[in-house]
Design an enzyme around this catalytic site. Structure first.
Site, PDB file in Angstrom:
ATOM      1  N   PHE A  45       0.802  -1.234   0.000  1.00 20.00           N
ATOM      2  CA  PHE A  45       0.000   0.000   0.000  1.00 20.00           C
ATOM      3  C   PHE A  45       0.829   1.276   0.000  1.00 20.00           C
ATOM      4  CE2 PHE A  45       0.927   0.025   4.553  1.00 20.00           C
ATOM      5  CZ  PHE A  45       1.040   1.391   4.807  1.00 20.00           C
ATOM      6  N   SER A  54       5.200  -6.891   3.682  1.00 23.40           N
ATOM      7  CA  SER A  54       5.770  -7.152   5.009  1.00 23.40           C
ATOM      8  C   SER A  54       6.576  -8.463   4.992  1.00 23.40           C
ATOM      9  CB  SER A  54       4.647  -7.229   6.030  1.00 23.40           C
ATOM     10  OG  SER A  54       3.709  -8.194   5.613  1.00 23.40           O
ATOM     11  N   CYS A  93       9.560   2.106   3.304  1.00 28.00           N
ATOM     12  CA  CYS A  93      10.375   0.957   3.730  1.00 28.00           C
ATOM     13  C   CYS A  93      11.815   1.398   3.972  1.00 28.00           C
ATOM     14  CB  CYS A  93      10.313  -0.146   2.689  1.00 28.00           C
ATOM     15  SG  CYS A  93      10.897   0.415   1.111  1.00 28.00           S
ATOM     16  N   GLU A 101       9.171  -3.697  13.394  1.00 20.46           N
ATOM     17  CA  GLU A 101       8.903  -2.656  12.394  1.00 20.46           C
ATOM     18  C   GLU A 101       7.636  -1.919  12.824  1.00 20.46           C
ATOM     19  OE1 GLU A 101       7.583  -3.767   8.365  1.00 20.46           O
ATOM     20  OE2 GLU A 101       8.701  -2.028   7.628  1.00 20.46           O
TER      21      GLU A 101
HETATM   22  P1  NAD Z   1       1.414  -6.551   3.224  1.00 24.70           P
HETATM   23  O1  NAD Z   1       2.419  -7.622   3.402  1.00 24.70           O
HETATM   24  O2  NAD Z   1       0.264  -6.497   4.160  1.00 24.70           O
HETATM   25  O3  NAD Z   1       0.762  -6.631   1.745  1.00 24.70           O
HETATM   26  C1  NAD Z   1       1.558  -6.704   0.594  1.00 24.70           C
HETATM   27  C2  NAD Z   1       0.819  -7.501  -0.466  1.00 24.70           C
HETATM   28  O4  NAD Z   1       0.593  -8.822   0.013  1.00 24.70           O
HETATM   29  C3  NAD Z   1      -0.550  -6.919  -0.808  1.00 24.70           C
HETATM   30  O5  NAD Z   1      -0.731  -6.954  -2.204  1.00 24.70           O
HETATM   31  C4  NAD Z   1      -1.526  -7.842  -0.092  1.00 24.70           C
HETATM   32  O6  NAD Z   1      -2.736  -7.995  -0.775  1.00 24.70           O
HETATM   33  C5  NAD Z   1      -0.781  -9.161  -0.048  1.00 24.70           C
HETATM   34  N1  NAD Z   1      -1.103  -9.945   1.162  1.00 24.70           N
HETATM   35  C6  NAD Z   1      -1.403  -9.452   2.394  1.00 24.70           C
HETATM   36  N2  NAD Z   1      -1.619 -10.468   3.245  1.00 24.70           N
HETATM   37  C7  NAD Z   1      -1.473 -11.620   2.560  1.00 24.70           C
HETATM   38  C8  NAD Z   1      -1.556 -13.003   2.897  1.00 24.70           C
HETATM   39  N3  NAD Z   1      -1.872 -13.409   4.129  1.00 24.70           N
HETATM   40  N4  NAD Z   1      -1.322 -13.915   1.926  1.00 24.70           N
HETATM   41  C9  NAD Z   1      -1.001 -13.525   0.685  1.00 24.70           C
HETATM   42  N5  NAD Z   1      -0.911 -12.225   0.301  1.00 24.70           N
HETATM   43  C10 NAD Z   1      -1.134 -11.284   1.219  1.00 24.70           C
HETATM   44  O7  NAD Z   1       2.220  -5.161   3.206  1.00 24.70           O
HETATM   45  P2  NAD Z   1       1.630  -3.690   3.247  1.00 24.70           P
HETATM   46  O8  NAD Z   1       1.096  -3.429   4.615  1.00 24.70           O
HETATM   47  O9  NAD Z   1       0.759  -3.452   2.074  1.00 24.70           O
HETATM   48  O10 NAD Z   1       2.973  -2.843   3.021  1.00 24.70           O
HETATM   49  C11 NAD Z   1       3.811  -2.449   4.055  1.00 24.70           C
HETATM   50  C12 NAD Z   1       4.981  -3.398   4.204  1.00 24.70           C
HETATM   51  O11 NAD Z   1       5.708  -3.460   2.991  1.00 24.70           O
HETATM   52  C13 NAD Z   1       5.978  -2.918   5.240  1.00 24.70           C
HETATM   53  O12 NAD Z   1       6.415  -4.030   5.979  1.00 24.70           O
HETATM   54  C14 NAD Z   1       7.100  -2.337   4.419  1.00 24.70           C
HETATM   55  O13 NAD Z   1       8.371  -2.319   5.043  1.00 24.70           O
HETATM   56  C15 NAD Z   1       7.088  -3.248   3.246  1.00 24.70           C
HETATM   57  N6  NAD Z   1       7.727  -2.635   2.093  1.00 24.70           N
HETATM   58  C16 NAD Z   1       8.974  -3.086   1.760  1.00 24.70           C
HETATM   59  C17 NAD Z   1       9.639  -2.519   0.704  1.00 24.70           C
HETATM   60  C18 NAD Z   1      11.014  -2.964   0.336  1.00 24.70           C
HETATM   61  O14 NAD Z   1      11.528  -2.480  -0.642  1.00 24.70           O
HETATM   62  N7  NAD Z   1      11.625  -3.870   1.072  1.00 24.70           N
HETATM   63  C19 NAD Z   1       9.022  -1.496  -0.036  1.00 24.70           C
HETATM   64  C20 NAD Z   1       7.748  -1.077   0.326  1.00 24.70           C
HETATM   65  C21 NAD Z   1       7.104  -1.660   1.397  1.00 24.70           C
END
Ligand code: NAD
Length: 493
Positions: free
Chosen positions: A156, A233, A288, A386
């Site tokens: 997101f 995440s 991130c 985090e």
């Molecule tokens: P999230 O893990 O909740 O969601 C990411 C994606 O995974 C979404 O498309 C979501 O629909 C999907 N998803 C969520 N739960 C799932 C499940 N149980 N099974 C399968 N798919 C699932 O992450 P978020 O809250 O959208 O984003 C924030 C996180 O992303 C933070 O931890 C941040 O650090 C990380 N992030 C990392 C980077 C990087 O470059 N390392 C960049 C941006 C964000």
């Protein structure tokens, strides 16, 4: 689908060159985090809808891979211009659904455009290599071929940038793609897809499916998908990596982060304060690469603490679409209460809240104002978890050895920064810091599109990163050809 219609809009999927309304009965609310206004409903698409998108991408692949690279990049040149022309409109959309400020939203779109620009260099970047006469009259070459159908699953916090870490490279190298954006911010990519539609790409080359876990699982299990790019995440990144690998897919999975900055007493304190203030609190701490722990050494303890508290307290917090606002809300009410309870846990562990942004008055959205905790124990929930919100923990160390040992014990390795005026200290830090993106007097060390985004440890699962040359490696298979033809060049043909 029009994203500019009166709220709330219904988000559709884009499959095989057409907008398709989902048949699901499970719809997810998309809520403006600054106002709590319901702005859209996004479908929680299931396996059948994912399957339709994958089949469309698979059907488009044979013709697309045969399209010369020079022709494949022409739609990307058009896309760059369309994104430039619509940057303000897209930035407003990002701000509405994600909460970040208009200026921050525009900045992320600049990064998206930069990736489109770099992918336009595919005819050079995708070249292989060769050598004549590896044995007498025998030539050998390495050529790169696209994989087929690939998928990208995105988070997101950068609705307009992260999909472009993947999409331009995937299609420029001759693959077709299914993109699944975060269900919390589906509008930005829906609008971007309308622009992609105008570039003349053949149907099925880019497909968009909205949804959550069910859609992700369907992508991970689909036999026609060759590669998965994921950002989110750490827990989900690990899960996606394991399930993709179990199904024989190539995977690059970027996870969460806990980024440290070390402030040495010889740092230029005014500059350090401004930059760290932006890193910790910009995008409400939901980058991130946001710095979330500052490790001060020696005299920096007091000078940095006093200056960062003053700078953070002065930030104007509010609706990111209003003039002069410097920090917006966090994404959901659940996120706000999670952040606030982590601050309370920090207090219980002995840290002192020197700037308290919890439950600010007069703001209706999911607002947490900048919050700073001092004297945070090196081993504590606040330093390990985090937070993903506008919270900065201050930890103190006697010297660089102690500070680096503290970084070493972190489960994450997305970014580490140092503020100093000493070249020798900077060199040591660059050499030893246990993270993949390093900042020296930089607060958000985000690699330009022509460098890989290089997370380490629990911040990344895989080997080839997003962006730049790593993308070309990730999205292509190498083929080695060994050829023998007549070696007698005196023969007449
Ligand atoms: P999230 O893990 O909740 O969601 C990411 C994606 O995974 C979404 O498309 C979501 O629909 C999907 N998803 C969520 N739960 C799932 C499940 N149980 N099974 C399968 N798919 C699932 O992450 P978020 O809250 O959208 O984003 C924030 C996180 O992303 C933070 O931890 C941040 O650090 C990380 N992030 C990392 C980077 C990087 O470059 N390392 C960049 C941006 C964000």
């Amino acid at each position: 689908m029009s994203t500019s219609a009166v709220s709330p809009v219904t988000v559709s999927n884009y499959v095989n060159g057409k907008w398709v309304e989902s048949s699901t009965s499970d719809w997810l609310d998309v809520v403006n985090p600054a106002t709590h206004e319901l702005i859209a409903r996004a479908p929680s698409s299931g396996a059948a809808e994912v399957n339709a998108a994958v089949e469309a991408a698979a059907a488009a692949f044979p013709a697309w891979r045969r399209t010369p690279a020079e022709d494949r990049i022409q739609p990307l040149f058009k896309l760059k211009m369309l994104l430039e022309d619509h940057i303000d409109e897209l930035a407003r959309l990002i701000s509405r659904e994600n909460g970040k400020t208009f200026i921050e939203a525009k900045a992320e779109l600049r990064r998206a455009i930069e990736n489109v620009e770099v992918a336009c260099g595919i005819p050079m970047m995708m070249q292989g290599s060769n050598l004549e006469d590896v044995a007498r009259g025998i030539d050998e070459m390495m050529i790169r071929q696209p994989l087929g159908v690939v998928a990208a699953i995105t988070p997101f916090n950068f609705p307009g940038m992260i999909p472009f870490w993947f999409l331009p490279y995937a299609i420029a190298t001759g693959n077709t793609i299914v993109l699944k954006p975060s269900e919390r911010v589906p509008l930005t990519m829906a609008r971007a897809m309308e622009l992609i539609e105008q570039t003349g790409l053949p149907k099925g080359v880019v497909n968009l499916v909205n949804g959550g876990k069910a859609a992700v699982d369907a992508l991970l299990d689909h036999p026609k998908i060759r590669a998965i790019s994921f950002v989110g995440s750490t827990a989900i990144a690990k899960y996606v990596y394991a399930r993709a690998a179990a199904n024989g897919k190539r995977a690059q999975c970027q996870g969460g982060a806990k980024n440290h900055v070390i402030v040495l007493p010889d740092a230029e304190m005014k500059m350090a304060t401004q930059i760290i203030n932006d890193s910790a609190f910009g995008c409400a701490g939901q980058r991130c690469l946001a710095v979330s722990v500052a490790v001060t050494i020696g005299d920096a303890q007091k000078s940095f603490r006093d200056s960062i508290v003053e700078a953070a307290a002065a930030l104007k917090v509010g609706n990111g679409l209003e003039d002069g606002v410097q920090m917006g809300p966090v994404i959901t009410p659940q996120s706000k209460s999670r952040i606030e309870s982590l601050v309370a846990a920090g207090e219980k562990e002995g840290a002192k809240v020197v700037l308290d942004g919890r439950n600010p008055k007069g703001l209706t959205g999911n607002f947490v104002k900048p919050t700073i905790l001092d004297g945070v124990p090196a081993a504590s929930e606040l330093t390990d978890t985090e937070i993903f919100g506008p919270v900065l923990s201050l930890v103190h160390a006697h010297d660089m050895d102690e500070a680096l040992a503290f970084l070493e014990r972190s489960a994450y390795g997305n970014q580490a920064s140092l503020f100093t005026s000493s070249g020798a200290a900077a060199r040591r830090f660059r050499y030893e810091a246990p993270a993949g993106n390093i900042g020296i007097n930089i607060g958000v060390a985000a690699p330009m599109a022509y460098f890989p985004f290089s997370g380490w440890k629990g911040s990344f699962f895989g080997d080839l990163h997003a962006q730049g040359r790593d993308s070309i490696e990730f999205y292509t298979d190498k083929k080695i050809v060994v050829e023998r033809w007549a070696s007698d060049h005196s023969r007449k043909f």
